[in-house]
Design a protein around this motif. Structure first.
Motif, short mmCIF file in Angstrom:
data_model
loop_
_atom_site.label_atom_id
_atom_site.label_comp_id
_atom_site.label_asym_id
_atom_site.label_seq_id
_atom_site.Cartn_x
_atom_site.Cartn_y
_atom_site.Cartn_z
N TYR A 281 0.83 -1.20 0.00
CA TYR A 281 0.00 0.00 0.00
C TYR A 281 0.87 1.26 0.00
N THR A 282 1.93 1.24 0.78
CA THR A 282 2.86 2.38 0.85
C THR A 282 3.45 2.67 -0.53
N ILE A 283 3.95 1.65 -1.18
CA ILE A 283 4.56 1.82 -2.51
C ILE A 283 3.52 2.33 -3.51
N ASP A 284 2.33 1.74 -3.49
CA ASP A 284 1.27 2.20 -4.39
C ASP A 284 0.91 3.66 -4.12
N SER A 285 0.84 4.04 -2.86
CA SER A 285 0.49 5.41 -2.49
C SER A 285 1.54 6.40 -3.00
N TYR A 286 2.81 6.08 -2.80
CA TYR A 286 3.88 6.96 -3.29
C TYR A 286 3.85 7.05 -4.82
N ARG A 287 3.57 5.94 -5.47
CA ARG A 287 3.49 5.96 -6.94
C ARG A 287 2.31 6.80 -7.42
N ARG A 288 1.17 6.70 -6.74
CA ARG A 288 0.02 7.52 -7.11
C ARG A 288 0.33 9.01 -6.92
N ALA A 289 1.03 9.33 -5.82
CA ALA A 289 1.39 10.73 -5.59
C ALA A 289 2.32 11.24 -6.69
N ALA A 290 3.31 10.43 -7.04
CA ALA A 290 4.24 10.83 -8.11
C ALA A 290 3.50 11.04 -9.41
N ASP A 291 2.57 10.15 -9.72
CA ASP A 291 1.78 10.27 -10.95
C ASP A 291 0.92 11.53 -10.93
N ALA A 292 0.32 11.84 -9.80
CA ALA A 292 -0.52 13.03 -9.69
C ALA A 292 0.30 14.30 -9.93
N TRP A 293 1.51 14.36 -9.35
CA TRP A 293 2.37 15.53 -9.57
C TRP A 293 2.78 15.60 -11.04
N LYS A 294 3.12 14.46 -11.62
CA LYS A 294 3.56 14.42 -13.02
C LYS A 294 2.44 14.89 -13.96
N ARG A 295 1.20 14.51 -13.68
CA ARG A 295 0.05 14.89 -14.51
C ARG A 295 -0.41 16.32 -14.28
N GLY A 296 0.12 16.97 -13.23
CA GLY A 296 -0.30 18.34 -12.92
C GLY A 296 -1.55 18.39 -12.06
N ALA A 297 -1.97 17.25 -11.53
CA ALA A 297 -3.18 17.21 -10.72
C ALA A 297 -3.05 18.00 -9.42
N MET A 298 -1.83 18.24 -8.99
CA MET A 298 -1.62 18.95 -7.72
C MET A 298 -1.36 20.44 -7.91
N ASP A 299 -1.28 20.89 -9.14
CA ASP A 299 -0.91 22.27 -9.42
C ASP A 299 -1.80 23.30 -8.72
N LEU A 300 -3.09 23.04 -8.66
CA LEU A 300 -4.01 23.99 -8.03
C LEU A 300 -4.17 23.72 -6.54
N GLU A 301 -3.55 22.68 -6.04
CA GLU A 301 -3.67 22.31 -4.62
C GLU A 301 -2.56 22.90 -3.76
N VAL A 302 -1.47 23.32 -4.38
CA VAL A 302 -0.31 23.80 -3.63
C VAL A 302 0.03 25.22 -4.10
N ALA A 303 0.13 26.11 -3.13
CA ALA A 303 0.51 27.49 -3.43
C ALA A 303 2.01 27.64 -3.17
N PRO A 304 2.76 28.16 -4.14
CA PRO A 304 4.19 28.37 -3.93
C PRO A 304 4.44 29.30 -2.74
N VAL A 305 5.46 28.97 -1.96
CA VAL A 305 5.82 29.77 -0.78
C VAL A 305 7.30 30.11 -0.87
N ARG A 306 7.61 31.37 -0.62
CA ARG A 306 9.01 31.82 -0.62
C ARG A 306 9.54 31.67 0.81
N VAL A 307 10.66 30.95 0.93
CA VAL A 307 11.26 30.73 2.25
C VAL A 307 12.70 31.20 2.25
#
Length: 137
Positions: free
Chosen positions: A37-63
């Motif tokens: 489950y852990t491996i599948d979850s990490y793979r799904r997260a990587a795929d979501a970032w690659k597809r741009g599915a997370m683009d509207l979910e994360v706001a860039p922050v300057r640190v």
């Protein structure tokens, strides 16, 4: 303080890792099933970032980086990606030791990282939002 405040169940007064181990035992979840489950979850997260599915979910922050305090020498970086998903080395998951109990099944890969659940809220008055031409989310 973060270990106690953020990782201790206020009602049971137990570390969340201990509660997770107990839940895994109660549900009969094997270490192997959790690793899959852990491996599948990490793979799904990587795929979501690659597809741009997370683009509207994360706001860039300057640190600020480093110890520079002088405004003329302030080095900053923009954080716009949750990097946690890219840190997992799949070939090491099965060999990771238990994290919370000697014979436990929860590992550093399957446990929630300390950055889970980060959020920010920006509040403005209705009048200010109207002035800025923005609406409520």
């Amino acid at each position: 303080a973060a270990l106690h405040d953020g990782l201790t169940d206020a009602r049971a007064q137990l570390h969340l890792g201990a509660l997770t181990e107990a839940t895994a035992r109660d549900l009969g979840l094997s270490r192997e099933a959790q690793d899959r489950y852990t491996i599948d979850s990490y793979r799904r997260a990587a795929d979501a970032w690659k597809r741009g599915a997370m683009d509207l979910e994360v706001a860039p922050v300057r640190v600020r980086q480093g110890l520079a305090r002088d405004t003329l020498d302030r080095r900053t970086a923009v954080v716009s990606v949750d990097e946690e998903y890219s840190r997992l080395r799949i070939d090491t998951v099965a060999a990771l030791p238990p994290l919370f109990e000697e014979r436990g099944t929860i590992t550093a890969a399957s446990a929630s990282s300390l950055n889970d659940g980060a959020a920010a809220v920006v509040l403005v008055s209705g009048a200010r939002a109207k002035d800025m031409g923005i609406g409520a989310v």
